[in-house]
Motif scaffolding. Structure first.
Motif, short mmCIF file in Angstrom:
data_model
loop_
_atom_site.label_atom_id
_atom_site.label_comp_id
_atom_site.label_asym_id
_atom_site.label_seq_id
_atom_site.Cartn_x
_atom_site.Cartn_y
_atom_site.Cartn_z
N GLU A 31 0.75 -1.39 -0.01
CA GLU A 31 0.11 -0.18 0.11
C GLU A 31 1.00 1.21 0.03
O GLU A 31 0.54 2.51 -0.50
N GLN A 34 1.58 2.62 -3.49
CA GLN A 34 0.65 2.99 -4.05
C GLN A 34 0.73 4.68 -4.10
O GLN A 34 0.87 5.03 -3.06
N ASN A 38 -0.56 5.64 -9.76
CA ASN A 38 -1.02 4.36 -10.00
C ASN A 38 -1.91 4.08 -8.66
O ASN A 38 -1.43 3.18 -7.71
N ASN A 40 -4.43 2.21 -8.27
CA ASN A 40 -5.01 0.85 -7.97
C ASN A 40 -3.73 -0.14 -8.03
O ASN A 40 -4.11 -1.36 -8.26
N PHE A 41 -2.69 0.34 -7.54
CA PHE A 41 -1.56 -0.64 -7.51
C PHE A 41 -1.73 -1.76 -6.83
O PHE A 41 -1.39 -2.97 -7.17
#
Length: 151
Positions: A31, A34, A38, A40-41
């Motif tokens: 997390e 992220q 990005n 929605n990594f």
């Protein structure tokens, strides 16, 4: 107000995944990677994990059906891959079951492998269901830093 409540619910849902022992700190580390570029990594990484791991599960099932005798080296190699994938997303219970399966492989315990694999599939399915719900809620909640538009 509604958005902050959604984020509190999302945070509580994520905490419950940790409290239940389904996830470990690796998920937090993902997390942290992220960002706005990005957003929605983590979901993309988890989706890749499920794509790859479903192939591995099929291969392990196939290898377990070749019973005379079981190829414990092949099973151990496949489970090692599965464990690595599971570790990369922080799938704590799945990873623990992978370790148990590998111990049974090293001991040449076919029955132990089969029972462990059944439990692994249950843990895997439970995690998948809960992560899908988590990511769906995350999409609905939107980015945490989004400011409310004035009317």
């Amino acid at each position: 107000m509604e958005r902050s409540q959604s984020h509190r619910q999302l945070s509580a849902m994520k905490q419950s995944l940790f409290d239940q022992g389904l996830l470990d700190e690796q998920f937090i580390q993902l997390e942290e990677l992220q960002d706005d570029a990005n957003p929605n990594f983590v979901e993309e990484i988890v989706t890749l994990y499920y794509r790859d791991s479903s192939r591995l599960i099929t291969n392990i099932e196939q290898a377990l059906k070749e019973r005379n005798p079981l190829d414990f080296n092949k099973l151990d190699t496949l489970m090692h891959q599965f464990k690595g994938s599971s570790s990369s997303i922080g799938a704590k219970k799945v990873k623990a079951e992978c370790n148990l399966f590998r111990e049974y492989c090293r001991a040449g315990n076919a029955e132990g492998c089969i029972k462990s694999f059944q439990q692994l599939k249950k843990e895997y399915a439970a995690l998948r269901k809960k992560l899908e719900a988590y990511f769906q809620m995350a999409r609905q909640a939107g980015p945490a830093e989004t400011a409310c538009r004035s009317k």
